[in-house]
Motif scaffolding. Sequence first.
Motif, PDB file in Angstrom:
ATOM      1  N   GLN A 246    -108.673  -3.412  -0.177  1.00  0.00           N
ATOM      2  CA  GLN A 246    -108.500  -2.943  -1.550  1.00  0.00           C
ATOM      3  C   GLN A 246    -109.825  -2.468  -2.141  1.00  0.00           C
ATOM      4  OE1 GLN A 246    -105.455  -2.697  -3.037  1.00  0.00           O
ATOM      5  NE2 GLN A 246    -104.700  -3.279  -0.998  1.00  0.00           N
ATOM      6  N   GLY A 247    -109.708  -1.645  -3.182  1.00  0.00           N
ATOM      7  CA  GLY A 247    -110.884  -1.175  -3.908  1.00  0.00           C
ATOM      8  C   GLY A 247    -111.126   0.309  -3.721  1.00  0.00           C
ATOM      9  N   ARG A 255    -116.597  -1.730   4.386  1.00  0.00           N
ATOM     10  CA  ARG A 255    -115.156  -1.835   4.208  1.00  0.00           C
ATOM     11  C   ARG A 255    -114.521  -2.343   5.498  1.00  0.00           C
ATOM     12  NH1 ARG A 255    -113.320   1.205  -0.225  1.00  0.00           N
ATOM     13  NH2 ARG A 255    -111.373   0.127   0.247  1.00  0.00           N
TER      14      ARG A 255
END
Length: 457
Positions: A246-247, A255
Amino acid sequence: MRRVLCAIALFFPLTVSAQLQLSVVRNGAPQPVGAALDLGSVPVGSSATLTLQAINTSDSTPVTIQSVSIAGAGFSLPGTYVFGLPYVLAPGAAWSFKLGFSPVSLGAAQGALQVTPGISVALTGAGTAALSVSNQGQTLTPGASVSFGRVEIGRSAQQTFSIANPTSTAIPVSSLQVSGPGFAQTSGLSVPFNVQPGASINLQVTFSPSVANAVQGVLSVNQQTFILTGSGYAQPFPAVSIVFDQGSARSAQQRSLTISMASPATADTSGNLELTFTPSSPDANDDSAIQFLSGNPRIAAVTIHKGDTLAYFGSSTQAAFQTGATVGQIGFHLKLGNGMEAENSLSIPAETVQINSATAVAEPGQVILSLTGLDNTHAASQMAFTFYDSSGKAISPGAIQTDASQIFAKYFAGNPGGGAFALRAAFPVTGDSKQIAGARVQITNPAGSTQTPAISF
């Protein structure tokens, strides 16, 4: 008158005798046949076939085969080759044909084979008691086909065959074989053994396909053969997808992603996940900082086991990567050995310049500012330097403007590591440089402007 004596040479044709040799082909090699040929013992209702060759043993003379004939109950010449006779056989050449024996009764059988010119062979054989082979209560005739149906790869299907002796004497089983891809005998029977009068023995055959197509096998009981058929199929492999954590995506991040299946995997498979990067600017370099954090920088090995809902990268279900420092698109392309593929991507947006550190040093006659930062647009241009005295008042002439676009462009063109940079700016000072207590730096790129906090000397 002059006389001439002429000698005339007369040439008379020589008589050359061409000869045929009859051979039987065993294990791919011809073996000469004498005056007699035994076709062995064959169960009544079954048949045996031999391949014979008529060979022209002459070095120079052809032979014409006029005819081939057979006599005797149970003996035959399978095939339609007789319609091709007469046949001219070149020197050293061979002509092949089939000889069959299907006994019509128990006991000895006799016959004769005639190949014109010059070959006559006495034929013998014997009809023996035959075992009865049945499947699901139905007696099978030799050559009959038994289907195992469609079976999923990784599973198996089983059929039971009954081998019965309907006669009043024991019948030996000297040959019992199951052949063909995926077919196997699983009852543990081994030859030789006898089937007693009126008795029967069960034979179990299992079909375990390893390929997704139709296959064929053979069950042999003594000289009787039966065809086994079946087909393998694979359950459709579930859809696979690449899922990011997420993000919002930005530069200078670490990531992770996972590869998920819409349902449990139906088979084992493996493949590779390839990372690619396409910069937004055609003048930008491929950012080498955009990579997986372990193993090959741009290729991650993927393993999926039957029943998995997540793929594995080694012992982990997550693959970590870093987003680098360049505007563009990070792409991921999955290719599995079973033909399944999936794609996904992260877009890295343009951001204002990120200042990581800023220091200042006052030296006699000059002040030096040092900055480290990150410009993912690779297009920083205007810079403004403002110096302050100890009271916080801007020192004349105020903000010093400079166009640094060419300097940044040259730097980034030769930098394969993305948008990271280090900058050192020196300013000459008239008077006492110690009167300068602080400074601020503003840097502008296409995404906007960034200003450092106050930098103390």
